[in-house]
Design an enzyme around this catalytic site. Structure first.
Site, PDB file in Angstrom:
ATOM      1  N   GLU A  71       4.583  12.707 -48.060  1.00  0.00           N
ATOM      2  CA  GLU A  71       5.055  12.886 -49.433  1.00  0.00           C
ATOM      3  C   GLU A  71       4.147  13.821 -50.223  1.00  0.00           C
ATOM      4  O   GLU A  71       3.697  13.519 -51.326  1.00  0.00           O
ATOM      5  CB  GLU A  71       5.129  11.529 -50.149  1.00  0.00           C
ATOM      6  CG  GLU A  71       6.326  10.699 -49.754  1.00  0.00           C
ATOM      7  CD  GLU A  71       7.629  11.300 -50.237  1.00  0.00           C
ATOM      8  OE1 GLU A  71       7.831  11.436 -51.456  1.00  0.00           O
ATOM      9  OE2 GLU A  71       8.446  11.652 -49.394  1.00  0.00           O
TER      10      GLU A  71
ATOM     11  N   ASN B  69      15.292  27.121 -46.643  1.00  0.00           N
ATOM     12  CA  ASN B  69      15.861  25.838 -46.250  1.00  0.00           C
ATOM     13  C   ASN B  69      16.558  25.151 -47.423  1.00  0.00           C
ATOM     14  O   ASN B  69      17.622  24.548 -47.258  1.00  0.00           O
ATOM     15  CB  ASN B  69      14.778  24.918 -45.685  1.00  0.00           C
ATOM     16  CG  ASN B  69      14.422  25.272 -44.250  1.00  0.00           C
ATOM     17  OD1 ASN B  69      15.285  25.646 -43.462  1.00  0.00           O
ATOM     18  ND2 ASN B  69      13.151  25.177 -43.913  1.00  0.00           N
TER      19      ASN B  69
ATOM     20  N   GLU C 259       6.782  12.082 -41.408  1.00  0.00           N
ATOM     21  CA  GLU C 259       6.894  13.077 -42.473  1.00  0.00           C
ATOM     22  C   GLU C 259       6.971  12.441 -43.852  1.00  0.00           C
ATOM     23  O   GLU C 259       6.336  12.896 -44.800  1.00  0.00           O
ATOM     24  CB  GLU C 259       8.128  13.963 -42.237  1.00  0.00           C
ATOM     25  CG  GLU C 259       8.073  14.799 -40.982  1.00  0.00           C
ATOM     26  CD  GLU C 259       7.077  15.939 -41.071  1.00  0.00           C
ATOM     27  OE1 GLU C 259       6.712  16.330 -42.196  1.00  0.00           O
ATOM     28  OE2 GLU C 259       6.637  16.422 -40.018  1.00  0.00           O
TER      29      GLU C 259
END
Length: 205
Positions: free
Chosen positions: A100, A137, A96
């Site tokens: 970027e 989130n 992950e």
């Protein structure tokens, strides 16, 4: 309603999907800091391209500080359970973080989520270790960690302490409870679009 539900009456209601609820998970007696040594951590960082900004951003010492806030990470179940979780976490972080991405459309605002409403002019695209995305989130991480995620989501990319804590928060909230189901379950928990042949470009990145 989501992921691991904790313990006690405040958590173990009809919405609990997984987790021990009234039983306390056994301890593996594994020290994450002894498994994730500075040499281990730097070995992962050294795999990144020389021009990658994260090489100077991420440090072992900061990871250890963030770890103090999430003591259940890599310490529950058997020794193999702990090692499996640590390995899975860093596999995902390596994948992950390497992206970027700034978000091609930056359209990571769920307007239906009224608990954590989007702030005009702010973008909630993926940032740092586990590419924290979406307003809900950022808002939930804000409540847990203590930073202004909705008004200043970019702080996840610029403050290394908050950055690592968001990754561990997301993991413990959404992934920790499914680690024993296999690595595929952790992919499903983090980014379901990459399952069943979806988003092959990102999968192969």
């Amino acid at each position: 309603m989501w992921g691991y539900c904790g313990t006690g009456d405040d958590y173990c209601d009809d919405g609990c999907q997984s987790g021990p609820c009234y039983s306390t998970p056994s301890s593996s007696n594994v020290s994450v800091a002894e498994v994730v040594t500075e040499a281990f951590f730097d070995g992962i960082i050294d795999q990144a391209a020389s021009g990658y900004a994260g090489k100077s951003f991420y440090t072992w010492s900061v990871f250890k500080v963030a770890l103090d806030s999430y003591s259940r990470f890599g310490t529950e179940g058997s020794e193999q359970d702990s090692l499996r979780e640590i390995a899975a976490f860093f596999a995902h972080v390596t994948h992950e973080t390497g992206q970027e991405i700034d978000g091609t459309s930056k359209d990571y605002c769920n307007v239906d989520n009224t608990q954590y409403p989007c702030v005009s002019g702010e973008n909630y695209y993926g940032r740092r270790p586990l590419q924290l995305s979406w307003n809900y989130n950022y808002g939930a991480a804000e409540n847990n960690i203590g930073f202004d995620g909705l008004n200043n989501p970019e702080i996840v990319a610029t403050n290394v302490n908050i950055s690592f804590k968001t990754a561990l928060w997301f993991w413990m909230t959404n992934v920790h409870s499914v680690v024993d189901e296999g690595f595929g379950a952790t992919i499903q928990a983090i980014n379901s679009i990459e399952c069943d042949g979806g988003n092959t470009a990102a999968v192969n990145a």
